[in-house]
Design an enzyme around this catalytic site. Structure first.
Site: not given
Length: 240
Positions: A138, A145, A207, A210
């Protein structure tokens, strides 16, 4: 605790971070991490709603793809650019939350427990590294996200919340469930995953929320899926 994708070479293309046109998407205000007190003020970029220009271009394509099949649905941007200072804050916060859930105090925490819980945290949170060779995804401005909202502006149920440290966060956790409701969670995750992959993104293996384009994780996953010359990452940690 180096992760496999962090071995990917980075040659930053120098593309700028740009404001996400949030009117085209859905966002939470105030941002979830800002509500917790995350120190965005310590960074030159004091908002999470930024991405590298090409990453934003691909995200806009994903939104158009989504609306072709699901008119008036929108992508909800939960988080995008994340300064390393905020990454550190959220790693520490997540560690503390796991301690609370398990009824463990810092005073009673053994070295073995500390390492075990930290390992759990790092399954879902990248280490807040300042090493140019191993930036948190990130912090490159290349990861986002997200989830979905339907035509009524209601969150599409994915079966688990963003950032949950649990196997339920794995993208295919509900894939082989026989329960009809749990099947719907998997179908909803598939809608999200397919629209993002069609737009060129790669999905984090742990995830469901993500996705990235151009960072080390994206390069590593792309290289695993093709037999061509390995590609390197386009984006390193954004430093202004």
């Amino acid at each position: 605790m180096m992760k496999p994708y962090q071995q990917i070479k980075i040659q930053d293309c120098g593309e700028p971070l740009v404001n996400i046109p949030i009117e085209k998407f859905v966002v939470e205000t105030p941002h979830a991490y800002q509500k917790l007190g995350a120190p965005y003020h310590l960074s030159a970029v004091d908002s999470p709603y930024y991405l590298r220009q090409s990453v934003l271009d691909h995200l806009l394509i994903a939104q158009l793809q989504l609306q072709e099949n699901h008119p008036n649905w929108k992508i909800l941007i939960f988080d995008a650019y994340r300064p390393v200072e905020v990454q550190q804050f959220m790693v520490d916060y997540s560690f503390e939350q796991l301690l609370k859930q398990r009824g463990i105090t810092q005073q009673s925490l053994s070295a073995k427990q500390h390492q075990s819980i930290l390992t759990e945290v790092y399954q879902f949170w990248a280490a807040p590294s300042l090493d140019p060779a191993t930036p948190p995804p990130h912090s490159t401005g290349a990861a986002v996200d997200i989830t979905l909202v339907d035509e009524q502006g209601i969150l599409v149920n994915m079966g688990s919340p963003i950032d949950e440290i649990s196997p339920r966060s794995y993208p295919n956790y509900f894939k082989n469930c026989s329960d009809i409701i749990e099947q719907s969670y998997h179908q909803n995750r598939q809608i999200l995953s397919e629209v993002m992959k069609t737009a060129g993104f790669q999905q984090h293996p742990n995830e469901w929320w993500h996705f990235s384009w151009g960072d080390q994780l994206w390069s590593w996953l792309t290289n695993q899926q093709q037999n061509q010359t390995p590609i390197i990452a386009k984006y390193g940690r954004y430093s202004g």
